[in-house]
Design an enzyme around this catalytic site. Structure first.
Site, PDB file in Angstrom:
ATOM      1  N   GLY A  14     -14.212  15.516  60.370  1.00 16.80           N
ATOM      2  CA  GLY A  14     -14.745  15.983  59.089  1.00 16.80           C
ATOM      3  C   GLY A  14     -15.248  17.418  59.177  1.00 16.80           C
ATOM      4  N   GLY A  17     -15.951  19.578  55.947  1.00 24.14           N
ATOM      5  CA  GLY A  17     -16.919  19.154  54.937  1.00 24.14           C
ATOM      6  C   GLY A  17     -18.241  19.906  55.072  1.00 24.14           C
ATOM      7  N   VAL A  19     -21.193  18.860  56.091  1.00 27.27           N
ATOM      8  CA  VAL A  19     -21.898  18.595  57.353  1.00 27.27           C
ATOM      9  C   VAL A  19     -21.073  19.050  58.555  1.00 27.27           C
ATOM     10  CG1 VAL A  19     -22.737  16.726  58.835  1.00 27.27           C
ATOM     11  CG2 VAL A  19     -23.189  16.676  56.382  1.00 27.27           C
ATOM     12  N   GLY A  20     -19.797  18.648  58.587  1.00 27.48           N
ATOM     13  CA  GLY A  20     -18.949  18.967  59.737  1.00 27.48           C
ATOM     14  C   GLY A  20     -18.795  20.466  59.930  1.00 27.48           C
ATOM     15  N   SER A 111     -27.294   8.127  56.374  1.00 26.23           N
ATOM     16  CA  SER A 111     -27.942   8.668  55.181  1.00 26.23           C
ATOM     17  C   SER A 111     -29.267   7.947  54.971  1.00 26.23           C
ATOM     18  CB  SER A 111     -27.019   8.397  54.002  1.00 26.23           C
ATOM     19  OG  SER A 111     -27.740   8.363  52.804  1.00 26.23           O
ATOM     20  N   SER A 112     -30.180   8.605  54.253  1.00 26.24           N
ATOM     21  CA  SER A 112     -31.475   7.958  53.991  1.00 26.24           C
ATOM     22  C   SER A 112     -31.331   6.785  53.010  1.00 26.24           C
ATOM     23  CB  SER A 112     -32.483   8.970  53.443  1.00 26.24           C
ATOM     24  OG  SER A 112     -31.986   9.589  52.285  1.00 26.24           O
ATOM     25  N   CYS A 113     -30.161   6.663  52.341  1.00 26.77           N
ATOM     26  CA  CYS A 113     -30.014   5.554  51.390  1.00 26.77           C
ATOM     27  C   CYS A 113     -29.757   4.219  52.076  1.00 26.77           C
ATOM     28  CB  CYS A 113     -28.928   5.851  50.364  1.00 26.77           C
ATOM     29  SG  CYS A 113     -27.297   5.852  51.079  1.00 26.77           S
ATOM     30  N   TYR A 140     -22.046   2.351  49.462  1.00 27.10           N
ATOM     31  CA  TYR A 140     -22.047   3.417  50.478  1.00 27.10           C
ATOM     32  C   TYR A 140     -23.031   3.081  51.599  1.00 27.10           C
ATOM     33  CZ  TYR A 140     -22.922   8.076  52.438  1.00 27.10           C
ATOM     34  OH  TYR A 140     -23.075   9.141  53.292  1.00 27.10           O
ATOM     35  N   LYS A 144     -22.568   2.548  55.765  1.00 28.68           N
ATOM     36  CA  LYS A 144     -23.303   3.345  56.764  1.00 28.68           C
ATOM     37  C   LYS A 144     -24.117   2.440  57.697  1.00 28.68           C
ATOM     38  CE  LYS A 144     -21.728   7.247  55.949  1.00 28.68           C
ATOM     39  NZ  LYS A 144     -21.096   8.032  57.013  1.00 28.68           N
ATOM     40  N   THR A 168     -31.563  13.027  55.638  1.00 27.72           N
ATOM     41  CA  THR A 168     -31.977  12.929  54.246  1.00 27.72           C
ATOM     42  C   THR A 168     -30.950  13.652  53.367  1.00 27.72           C
ATOM     43  OG1 THR A 168     -33.827  13.285  52.769  1.00 27.72           O
ATOM     44  CG2 THR A 168     -33.412  15.023  54.380  1.00 27.72           C
ATOM     45  N   LEU A 170     -28.754  16.335  51.819  1.00 28.97           N
ATOM     46  CA  LEU A 170     -28.349  17.603  52.439  1.00 28.97           C
ATOM     47  C   LEU A 170     -27.813  18.571  51.397  1.00 28.97           C
ATOM     48  CD1 LEU A 170     -26.441  15.921  55.365  1.00 28.97           C
ATOM     49  CD2 LEU A 170     -28.649  17.096  55.525  1.00 28.97           C
ATOM     50  N   HIS A 183     -23.881  15.767  44.066  1.00 29.78           N
ATOM     51  CA  HIS A 183     -25.307  15.458  44.106  1.00 29.78           C
ATOM     52  C   HIS A 183     -26.045  16.416  43.176  1.00 29.78           C
ATOM     53  CE1 HIS A 183     -24.343  13.314  47.931  1.00 29.78           C
ATOM     54  NE2 HIS A 183     -25.215  12.486  47.402  1.00 29.78           N
TER      55      HIS A 183
HETATM   56  P1  GDP Z   1     -29.270  10.079  44.836  1.00 32.30           P
HETATM   57  O1  GDP Z   1     -30.212  10.858  45.703  1.00 32.30           O
HETATM   58  O2  GDP Z   1     -28.408   9.136  45.598  1.00 32.30           O
HETATM   59  O3  GDP Z   1     -29.981   9.415  43.695  1.00 32.30           O
HETATM   60  O4  GDP Z   1     -28.202  11.096  44.248  1.00 32.30           O
HETATM   61  P2  GDP Z   1     -28.177  12.406  43.307  1.00 32.30           P
HETATM   62  O5  GDP Z   1     -28.430  13.619  44.117  1.00 32.30           O
HETATM   63  O6  GDP Z   1     -26.853  12.353  42.605  1.00 32.30           O
HETATM   64  O7  GDP Z   1     -29.315  12.209  42.206  1.00 32.30           O
HETATM   65  C1  GDP Z   1     -30.670  12.435  42.469  1.00 32.30           C
HETATM   66  C2  GDP Z   1     -31.474  12.407  41.176  1.00 32.30           C
HETATM   67  O8  GDP Z   1     -31.199  13.582  40.397  1.00 32.30           O
HETATM   68  C3  GDP Z   1     -31.207  11.214  40.254  1.00 32.30           C
HETATM   69  O9  GDP Z   1     -32.452  10.808  39.697  1.00 32.30           O
HETATM   70  C4  GDP Z   1     -30.323  11.835  39.161  1.00 32.30           C
HETATM   71  O10 GDP Z   1     -30.378  11.130  37.940  1.00 32.30           O
HETATM   72  C5  GDP Z   1     -30.955  13.216  39.030  1.00 32.30           C
HETATM   73  N1  GDP Z   1     -30.107  14.242  38.406  1.00 32.30           N
HETATM   74  C6  GDP Z   1     -30.495  15.091  37.429  1.00 32.30           C
HETATM   75  N2  GDP Z   1     -29.492  15.871  37.031  1.00 32.30           N
HETATM   76  C7  GDP Z   1     -28.431  15.551  37.812  1.00 32.30           C
HETATM   77  C8  GDP Z   1     -27.097  16.054  37.900  1.00 32.30           C
HETATM   78  O11 GDP Z   1     -26.670  16.944  37.192  1.00 32.30           O
HETATM   79  N3  GDP Z   1     -26.283  15.504  38.857  1.00 32.30           N
HETATM   80  C9  GDP Z   1     -26.721  14.506  39.693  1.00 32.30           C
HETATM   81  N4  GDP Z   1     -25.891  14.028  40.612  1.00 32.30           N
HETATM   82  N5  GDP Z   1     -27.968  13.998  39.609  1.00 32.30           N
HETATM   83  C10 GDP Z   1     -28.820  14.514  38.694  1.00 32.30           C
END
Ligand code: GDP
Length: 316
Positions: A14, A17, A19-20, A111-113, A140, A144, A168, A170, A183
């Site tokens: 990877g 990407g 991270v990689g 991942s932290s999830c 996911y 993991k 956490t 990234l 994200h």
């Molecule tokens: P999570 O950390 O797995 O929940 O993943 P995300 O980074 O996609 O989302 C983090 C938080 O940001 C969640 O509460 C989303 O609803 C909020 N958020 C706000 N605006 C956005 C956006 O434009 N994109 C994403 N992905 N999340 C958003």
């Protein structure tokens, strides 16, 4: 103890990407010159046989498994089977081949999830498998968790010094800036940037803005990975983070400022918040001598600059 030698042949799975590529840069800068990587178009790691052939032919001393199918809350919620199936297959291909060829040193990244939705904060490594997961990314997360258990099981059954690290959230150069699948951090950087450029009166972010997230720059993660490859040999998957979190609202306000957006910020509360907080307890990794160095304002600024410099080619 130094478990990583400058002459080691290191396969970064990877390596193109987020991270990689950061791990590759850090290894190259650190004087590790025997690096190998394959584009996913050339080697599909979901393909067990192709992966085995690659490992058999190249016999690396070290494998860093940074290849994964990743995405933000919307992508995870709408394509869960892709996230569990692709990630399980990537891990099984690489780890089975690594075991067959007795690759001595393997580091996998999670991942932290992986931690239960209602874990006590900050989340210690001991919280793993103590409760139900956050539903928006449990497919996911389960993949993991399977990776961690495969590494631990290999340690138990074969005594190989394989390890796992759990970063956490990234961010950094090379991130995915897709407006829907990404994200929150790269997604909002792009949305605010475009709104600022177009003079739009409003930016809409998702959820309530109240969830808290911890953000680690990938260059910090890469330094942590090299540090762990050098010194760490234990079954416990180590948390990697800053130990500090901010609300999504605070993050959005910082991004508005950096991108020069002066309009209104609104929240689409029909979109999910996801887990309320997932702050990692980083005392274990800190005790081994590693600490994050890049604070969020500094890292955000440089990531925005990277986005501006690479806008034509950034993943989106
Ligand atoms: P999570 O950390 O797995 O929940 O993943 P995300 O980074 O996609 O989302 C983090 C938080 O940001 C969640 O509460 C989303 O609803 C909020 N958020 C706000 N605006 C956005 C956006 O434009 N994109 C994403 N992905 N999340 C958003």
């Amino acid at each position: 103890m130094d478990l990583l030698k400058p002459s080691d042949r290191i396969y970064v799975a990877g390596h193109q990407g987020l991270v990689g590529s950061a791990i590759w840069r850090a290894l190259a800068t650190g004087g590790y010159s025997n690096l190998m990587g394959e584009a996913s178009s050339a080697l599909d790691l979901r393909d067990h046989e192709a992966t085995e052939d690659y490992i058999a032919a190249h016999k690396p001393d070290v494998i860093v498994l940074a290849a994964a199918k990743v995405g933000g809350i919307a992508a995870n919620s709408s394509h869960p089977v892709d996230f569990i199936s692709d990630n399980l297959r990537i891990q099984t291909s690489v780890l089975d081949a690594a075991l067959k060829h007795r690759i001595q040193r393997v580091l996998i990244l999670g991942s932290s999830c992986i931690y239960p939705k209602l874990s006590p904060q900050p989340i210690s490594e001991d919280a793993l498998l103590t409760g139900p997961l956050e539903p928006t990314n449990q497919a996911y997360a389960l993949a993991k968790i399977a990776g961690i258990v495969q590494v631990q099981s290999t340690r138990t059954q074969y005594g190989l010094p394989w390890i796992s690290a759990m970063p956490t959230n990234l961010y950094g150069p090379g991130d995915n800036f897709d407006p829907v699948g990404s994200h929150v951090l790269p997604g909002l950087l792009r949305r605010f940037h475009e709104a600022a450029q177009n003079g739009a009166p409003e930016v809409v972010a998702w959820g309530t803005g109240s969830p808290r997230r911890e953000y680690l720059h990938v260059d910090d993660l890469a330094a942590a990975c090299i540090h762990l490859l050098k010194i760490y040999d234990d079954a416990i998957p180590l948390n990697v983070g800053t130990g500090e979190d901010i609300s999504i609202k605070e993050l959005a306000e910082m991004i508005a400022q950096i991108t020069g957006f002066n309009g209104q910020l609104s929240w689409d509360t029909t979109k999910p918040d996801g887990t309320a907080q997932k702050l990692l307890d980083v005392s274990r990794i800190n005790a081994t001598g590693w600490k994050a160095k890049i604070d969020v304002p500094t890292g955000l600024q440089s990531t925005y600059q990277w986005y501006l410099d690479n806008i034509a080619t950034a993943r989106n």
